[in-house]
Each structure stands twice: as structure tokens, then as C-alpha cells.
Design a protein around this motif. Structure first.
Motif, short mmCIF file in Angstrom:
data_model
loop_
_atom_site.label_atom_id
_atom_site.label_comp_id
_atom_site.label_asym_id
_atom_site.label_seq_id
_atom_site.Cartn_x
_atom_site.Cartn_y
_atom_site.Cartn_z
N SER A 102 0.86 -0.99 0.12
CA SER A 102 0.03 -0.10 0.02
C SER A 102 0.93 1.17 0.10
N PHE A 103 0.30 2.36 -0.31
CA PHE A 103 1.06 3.73 -0.26
C PHE A 103 1.14 4.16 1.05
N PHE A 104 1.91 5.28 1.25
CA PHE A 104 1.90 5.96 2.52
C PHE A 104 2.48 7.18 2.36
N VAL A 105 2.44 8.36 3.13
CA VAL A 105 3.20 9.69 3.08
C VAL A 105 3.76 9.96 4.23
N GLY A 106 4.73 11.00 4.44
CA GLY A 106 5.33 11.13 5.42
C GLY A 106 6.96 10.43 5.57
N GLY A 107 7.81 10.92 6.36
CA GLY A 107 9.07 10.60 6.27
C GLY A 107 10.01 11.38 5.81
N ARG A 117 4.02 7.27 7.66
CA ARG A 117 2.59 6.77 7.66
C ARG A 117 1.95 7.48 9.03
N GLN A 118 2.09 8.78 9.09
CA GLN A 118 1.37 9.62 10.05
C GLN A 118 0.44 10.13 9.68
N LEU A 119 0.38 10.59 8.49
CA LEU A 119 -0.43 11.36 7.83
C LEU A 119 -1.47 10.62 7.18
N GLY A 120 -2.86 11.05 7.10
CA GLY A 120 -3.85 10.55 6.06
C GLY A 120 -4.57 9.40 6.84
N PRO A 121 -5.35 8.46 6.14
CA PRO A 121 -5.68 8.75 4.71
C PRO A 121 -6.88 9.98 4.52
N GLY A 122 -6.87 10.63 3.52
CA GLY A 122 -7.66 11.76 3.45
C GLY A 122 -7.98 12.75 4.69
N TYR A 130 -0.83 6.31 13.56
CA TYR A 130 0.68 5.62 13.17
C TYR A 130 -0.04 4.30 11.98
N ASP A 131 0.86 4.29 11.20
CA ASP A 131 0.78 2.94 10.23
C ASP A 131 -0.40 3.30 9.44
N GLN A 132 -0.81 4.44 9.02
CA GLN A 132 -1.59 4.90 8.00
C GLN A 132 -1.31 4.42 6.67
N ILE A 133 -2.11 3.79 5.85
CA ILE A 133 -1.98 3.50 4.45
C ILE A 133 -3.13 3.68 3.74
N GLY A 134 -2.99 3.60 2.35
CA GLY A 134 -3.96 3.88 1.55
C GLY A 134 -3.79 3.26 0.10
N ASP A 135 -4.75 3.41 -0.76
CA ASP A 135 -4.91 2.78 -2.22
C ASP A 135 -4.44 4.04 -3.27
N ILE A 136 -4.51 5.02 -2.78
CA ILE A 136 -4.36 6.31 -3.77
C ILE A 136 -3.22 7.23 -3.17
N ALA A 156 16.06 24.47 1.04
CA ALA A 156 14.65 25.17 1.59
C ALA A 156 13.64 24.27 0.76
N PHE A 157 12.46 23.76 1.20
CA PHE A 157 11.69 22.86 0.44
C PHE A 157 10.07 23.07 0.95
N ILE A 158 9.15 22.66 0.23
CA ILE A 158 7.82 22.50 0.43
C ILE A 158 7.20 21.13 -0.27
N ASP A 159 6.66 20.42 0.73
CA ASP A 159 6.13 19.23 0.45
C ASP A 159 4.58 19.24 0.48
N ALA A 160 3.74 18.59 -0.45
CA ALA A 160 2.34 18.60 -0.28
C ALA A 160 1.82 17.20 -1.13
N GLY A 161 0.66 16.59 -0.37
CA GLY A 161 0.20 15.63 -0.85
C GLY A 161 -0.73 14.81 0.17
N ASN A 162 -1.07 13.57 -0.23
CA ASN A 162 -1.82 12.90 0.86
C ASN A 162 -2.06 11.54 0.31
N ILE A 163 -2.53 10.62 1.16
CA ILE A 163 -3.06 9.33 0.68
C ILE A 163 -4.66 9.09 0.96
#
Length: 242
Positions: A102-107, A117-122, A130-136, A156-163
Motif C-alpha cells: 500500500s501507499f503511505f506519506v510522510g518520512g 505513515r502518520q498522515l492521512g488517509p484523507g 500511525y501505520d496509516q496506509i492508502g490505495d491512492i 529550503a523545501f515545500i512538500d504537499a500531498g496525501n493518501i
């Protein structure tokens, strides 16, 4: 079965703009499912699935892409853009994607304002995210890299997204991908980094904090004004994040 396509037009030993693209297609469980159908195997009545050696096997398709554009502003400064997206579809013998596929974000290589795996899904917010996963997955990054002195570099950075999920989950409200909602559920983080570039390897420390948190109620998701040093997320890594 997995097929990967990689395109890279980087010119070795030359600082020139270049692109990197990687696409993956992965399918699993189809041959086992076909064999069970041909042999007229019996379904396990407990979960209505086929099993091998008493274990339910996964059946799914997975697609993902990763595109990066490297722009050399001058000999000492680089701007990097990255877009990544993916879709996992369980079917047949599975109703959910396997955890490890599955997909995950963060890290340290993703949306660095959150741990892996701390963010999302939605917009889902659980008692312990914790251990949050998604299909998209949809993710984008912009990073400016610049040299300081010797091996010391800055960023310097900007990150964006979700699952998101492709199916409704009563235990995770707000996790379903909806075309009219997903843009409001894009998380945003920003930060600064310090790197030690020894050419043969790079030691990296990034510090990032949330700018937009989709787990907050609507109208309160832009959290940059409420940020403090307590919510800064630190990431230690080897090599560039992308």
C-alpha cells in the motif's frame, strides 16, 4: 509480476538540466486465482476466499509514477521539482491492498512535516495516527539546494500531498477519495535542511513543520499561524530525498 520503465536524460559529469521518470506496473495473485478456478477449488467459507497452504493470498493491480525535474540555476544552486502518484486496486481474492504494498506519506523522503505513515488517509484523524496506509497517493515536492562552504549545503523545501482509500471504511471516516474533496485534503509542509556532501555519500538533516493539516476541521486546516517549535519534525537521512 512487476514491470518498471525508467527514463533519465542526465549528462554524467556535467551540471545541466535533466529529467527523471519512473513508472511501475505490478499485478499479483492472478495465476493462483486462475489455477483455483481451473481446478474448481473450494472457497474458504469463513471469508469467501481461496487459500494456499491455509493462507489467503493477495490479488491486486498497482500503478505508480515518479517524475523529477532538476534545474541548475548556477554552479552552486539547484531547483528540483517532483510529482509522484499511484493507484492500488484489490480485486478477486482481496478486498484490501496488502499492508507492505500500500501507499503511505510522510518520512524523510516524502512529506517531511509528518513522520512516515502518520498522515492521512484523507481527512481521517484517529486516536493515534500511525501505520496509516492508502490505495491512492498524490505527492509533490519543490526543493531549492544551495552550497555554503566546502561540504556544507543548505536546502529550503515545500512538500504537499496525501493518501486516500478507494472504498469506504467505517473505522476511518474521511479516508475515501472524492473528486470534489481531495484538493481540500492535500497536506502541506515546509522546512529547511542542512547537508554534508562528501560526493560519495550525503548526510542530511531536514526540519519541517505543517502548513496545512487536512485532519483538522474545515476552515481550520491552515495551521501555519499556530505553529511552534514543538511541532517541528526532524528527519535524518542518507542521500538526497529525491
Amino acid at each position: 509480476i512487476r514491470y518498471s520503465f525508467i527514463y533519465n536524460d542526465q549528462k554524467l559529469n556535467k551540471k545541466a538540466n535533466f529529467n527523471y521518470f519512473k513508472g511501475n506496473i505490478e499485478v499479483a495473485g492472478n495465476m493462483l486465482r486462475t489455477a483455483d478456478k481451473l481446478r474448481h477449488s473450494e472457497l474458504d467459507s469463513t471469508d469467501n476466499s481461496y487459500k494456499i497452504f491455509g493462507i489467503k493470498y493477495a490479488q491486486y493491480s498497482k500503478f505508480d509514477i515518479d517524475w523529477r525535474n532538476y534545474l541548475f540555476i548556477n554552479q552552486h544552486s539547484t531547483l528540483v521539482f517532483r510529482i509522484a502518484s499511484g493507484l492500488g486496486l484489490p480485486f478477486g481474492n482481496s478486498i484490501v491492498m496488502p499492508f507492505e504494498r500500500s501507499f503511505f506519506v510522510g518520512g524523510s523522503n516524502g512529506i517531511r512535516a509528518w513522520q512516515a505513515r502518520q498522515l492521512g488517509p484523507g481527512s481521517y484523524q484517529g486516536p493515534s495516527n500511525y501505520d496509516q496506509i492508502g490505495d491512492i497517493i498524490i505527492e509533490g515536492n519543490i526543493e531549492s539546494r544551495f552550497e555554503f562552504i566546502g561540504v556544507l549545503e543548505g536546502a529550503a523545501f515545500i512538500d504537499a500531498g496525501n493518501i486516500w482509500l478507494t472504498h469506504e471504511d467505517p473505522e476511518r471516516p474521511g479516508a475515501l477519495f472524492l473528486a470534489n474533496e481531495f484538493l481540500n485534503e492535500i497536506a502541506i509542509g515546509a522546512g529547511l535542511g542542512i547537508r554534508l556532501n562528501y560526493n560519495y555519500f550525503i548526510v542530511r538533516l531536514d526540519a519541517s513543520l505543517p502548513v496545512k493539516d487536512p485532519s483538522q476541521p474545515k476552515g481550520e486546516r491552515w495551521v501555519i499561524g499556530n505553529s511552534s517549535f514543538d511541532i517541528i519534525n526532524y528527519n535524518l537521512g542518507i542521500g538526497y530525498p529525491f
